[in-house]
Design a protein around this motif. Structure first.
Motif, PDB file in Angstrom:
ATOM      1  N   PHE A  18      -7.255   2.348  -7.079  1.00 35.80           N
ATOM      2  CA  PHE A  18      -6.792   3.415  -6.187  1.00 35.80           C
ATOM      3  C   PHE A  18      -5.656   4.201  -6.840  1.00 35.80           C
ATOM      4  O   PHE A  18      -5.678   5.435  -6.875  1.00 35.80           O
ATOM      5  CB  PHE A  18      -6.327   2.804  -4.853  1.00 35.80           C
ATOM      6  N   ILE A  41      -5.848   4.534   2.225  1.00 38.97           N
ATOM      7  CA  ILE A  41      -6.296   3.163   1.965  1.00 38.97           C
ATOM      8  C   ILE A  41      -6.244   2.324   3.241  1.00 38.97           C
ATOM      9  O   ILE A  41      -5.416   2.581   4.122  1.00 38.97           O
ATOM     10  CB  ILE A  41      -5.447   2.518   0.824  1.00 38.97           C
ATOM     11  N   CYS A  42      -7.165   1.367   3.310  1.00 42.82           N
ATOM     12  CA  CYS A  42      -7.171   0.334   4.336  1.00 42.82           C
ATOM     13  C   CYS A  42      -7.402   0.918   5.727  1.00 42.82           C
ATOM     14  O   CYS A  42      -8.433   1.520   5.997  1.00 42.82           O
ATOM     15  CB  CYS A  42      -5.870  -0.473   4.240  1.00 42.82           C
ATOM     16  N   SER A  58     -13.002   2.162   3.612  1.00 45.43           N
ATOM     17  CA  SER A  58     -11.817   1.723   4.355  1.00 45.43           C
ATOM     18  C   SER A  58     -11.886   0.216   4.541  1.00 45.43           C
ATOM     19  O   SER A  58     -12.829  -0.442   4.092  1.00 45.43           O
ATOM     20  CB  SER A  58     -11.786   2.386   5.739  1.00 45.43           C
ATOM     21  N   VAL A  68     -13.102   2.137  -4.825  1.00 44.52           N
ATOM     22  CA  VAL A  68     -12.450   3.428  -4.688  1.00 44.52           C
ATOM     23  C   VAL A  68     -13.537   4.493  -4.603  1.00 44.52           C
ATOM     24  O   VAL A  68     -14.519   4.438  -5.329  1.00 44.52           O
ATOM     25  CB  VAL A  68     -11.442   3.708  -5.837  1.00 44.52           C
ATOM     26  N   GLU A 100       0.816  -1.214   0.000  1.00 45.87           N
ATOM     27  CA  GLU A 100       0.000   0.000   0.000  1.00 45.87           C
ATOM     28  C   GLU A 100       0.855   1.272   0.000  1.00 45.87           C
ATOM     29  O   GLU A 100       0.334   2.354  -0.233  1.00 45.87           O
ATOM     30  CB  GLU A 100      -0.953   0.012   1.200  1.00 45.87           C
ATOM     31  N   ASP A 147      -7.686  -3.450  -4.049  1.00 47.77           N
ATOM     32  CA  ASP A 147      -8.206  -2.242  -4.700  1.00 47.77           C
ATOM     33  C   ASP A 147      -7.099  -1.356  -5.273  1.00 47.77           C
ATOM     34  O   ASP A 147      -7.397  -0.321  -5.874  1.00 47.77           O
ATOM     35  CB  ASP A 147      -9.005  -1.396  -3.696  1.00 47.77           C
ATOM     36  N   SER A 158     -10.272   7.299  -1.334  1.00 47.45           N
ATOM     37  CA  SER A 158     -10.114   6.231  -0.346  1.00 47.45           C
ATOM     38  C   SER A 158     -10.421   4.879  -0.976  1.00 47.45           C
ATOM     39  O   SER A 158     -11.230   4.775  -1.892  1.00 47.45           O
ATOM     40  CB  SER A 158     -11.009   6.480   0.881  1.00 47.45           C
ATOM     41  N   SER A 159      -9.737   3.852  -0.472  1.00 49.89           N
ATOM     42  CA  SER A 159      -9.948   2.474  -0.913  1.00 49.89           C
ATOM     43  C   SER A 159      -9.887   1.552   0.293  1.00 49.89           C
ATOM     44  O   SER A 159      -9.422   1.937   1.366  1.00 49.89           O
ATOM     45  CB  SER A 159      -8.905   2.057  -1.948  1.00 49.89           C
ATOM     46  N   ARG A 160     -10.327   0.318   0.075  1.00 43.69           N
ATOM     47  CA  ARG A 160     -10.525  -0.623   1.173  1.00 43.69           C
ATOM     48  C   ARG A 160      -9.325  -1.482   1.532  1.00 43.69           C
ATOM     49  O   ARG A 160      -9.091  -1.766   2.698  1.00 43.69           O
ATOM     50  CB  ARG A 160     -11.677  -1.574   0.838  1.00 43.69           C
TER      51      ARG A 160
END
Length: 186
Positions: A169, A111-112, A131, A151, A22, A165, A159-161
């Motif tokens: 992202f 992210i995350c 998230s 996203v 990430e 992703d 933001s992404s999970r």
């Protein structure tokens, strides 16, 4: 290599326990688009990357967040991992940097578990975000509108999970970082 981000400087804020992919993949995406990237941390030297729950590489830090100014950067990336944002949200200088960055209207990619730092900085209220699932209640409690999408973009906040992703992202942060500043939020 495109030059969409030529003459842009992007900060990545991370510390030990960062989910390595990430950090690495977004850094690669913005560098390939022409940006200069600086890895900021709360400690000098190197930080320990993680591949989920196993140690990854040591990553060289370019500067301390305590010495950084929002004015030096055009965009910010906040990678996840569990330990990384949990440690960063306990550091006053890191939280202040994220708060000032968000208030500047400059674009941010997160992210995350990365939103934990934004929650601590009190800058998610009224924002549409996603998230990692275990962070979503914290986002809701801090006033964000939480969705479960690959996203999500809200006026420069991308933001992404999770690591899966990252392709979407990375594409979206390059696009948003190229667009630049949005009007600051109240």
């Amino acid at each position: 290599m495109s030059n969409k981000l030529q003459d842009k400087t992007v900060a990545i804020l991370a510390t030990d326990g960062v989910e390595q992919v990430e950090l690495i993949e977004p850094r690669k995406a913005v560098e390939e688009a022409g940006a200069t990237v600086r890895l900021l941390s709360i400690k000098e030297g190197e930080i320990q990357g993680m591949n989920h729950d196993k140690p990854g590489d040591k990553l060289k830090v370019d500067g301390l967040v305590a010495d950084a100014s929002v004015e030096e950067y055009d965009a910010l990336i906040l990678p996840g991992g569990v330990q990384n944002p949990d440690t960063l949200r306990m550091d006053e200088k890191a939280v202040a940097f994220v708060r000032d960055f968000a208030r500047s209207g400059k674009p941010i990619g997160v992210i995350c578990h990365g939103p934990w730092v934004m929650i601590e900085a009190d800058v998610v209220r009224g924002r549409r975000m996603t998230s990692w699932p275990s962070v979503r209640t914290d986002l809701r409690n801090a006033g964000a509108e939480v969705v479960d999408e690959e996203v999500v973009t809200d006026k420069g906040l991308v933001s992404s999970r999770k690591p899966d992703d990252l392709p979407a992202f990375c594409r979206k942060i390059v696009e948003e970082f190229a667009e630049g500043r949005h009007p600051p939020r109240a």
